[in-house]
Scaffold this motif. Sequence first.
Motif: not given
Lengths: 152, 152
Positions: B25, B67-69
């Motif tokens: 995150l 942003c979530l990866h």
Amino acid sequence: MTMTLTEITPAECYRLLEGARFGHLSCCNAGQPYIAAIYFAFSNGVAYSFTMPGKKLDWMRANDKVCLHVEHRLSGDAWTSVVVEGRFQEFPDSDVWRSERLHAWSLLQAHSDWWEIGAMKPHELPMLEGSPHVFHGIAVTAVSGRSAMRTN
Amino acid sequence: MTMTLTEITPAECYRLLEGARFGHLSCCNAGQPYIAAIYFAFSNGVAYSFTMPGKKLDWMRANDKVCLHVEHRLSGDAWTSVVVEGRFQEFPDSDVWRSERLHAWSLLQAHSDWWEIGAMKPHELPMLEGSPHVFHGIAVTAVSGRSAMRTN
């Protein structure tokens, strides 16, 4: 059994970074962060890498403040993670940056699995000259790390 | 042998997110991004998680754009990754957010390894009431994903 978090020293952070090749890089634009997985080689306070043109590169060119996160799973359940605040520095294909590009390339070519990034043939590093890939570094401005260990 | 990158559809992104529990995150403050590893449970366009008070929470409260990866390694060399742009939403311990907290808690308690985050006893989820942990969600505003496969 309890897991306990402890801070690790900057020296320990650097040791982990020097042994790492894979991490997550974040950049941001107008308050919106973005994350991409990256392969890198770390030396003398700089994480060297390369990227294809695209959103990540556009954003880092517009705002050079980035974050690199690296984690290392140890045996059992233990892990260590390092967070780097850094500045993006591009090494363009010009005489001024030639030695830095050569240094980045020599570090990066020591590993053979860059193709994992995709769209690249195995064992094929971007050409140093005439390639669309952009060589760059993330220069550390701040570093911190944590380690989780089973304490009983 | 060549690795080829392809875009995956939003539906495929959601399927990957629903099956995932671990990711990275990113949030940012004054142009400086920050990354942390997180455990989450994804349902109906929201990644539910919890966090202790600290830098990440302070920054997400000040700027809810995150942003979530998430990446998923497949057999062999193939992998898929998803990037979510989302908004941080806190579920405070109040009547208004009670049902959302219960929903988050019921999703999260289905997994037994939250202690990997550290500083937590195995199989011990934060208490729903009277805990310093903050329950929150990341509501998807945009999603994209890529898949790398060996094509010959």
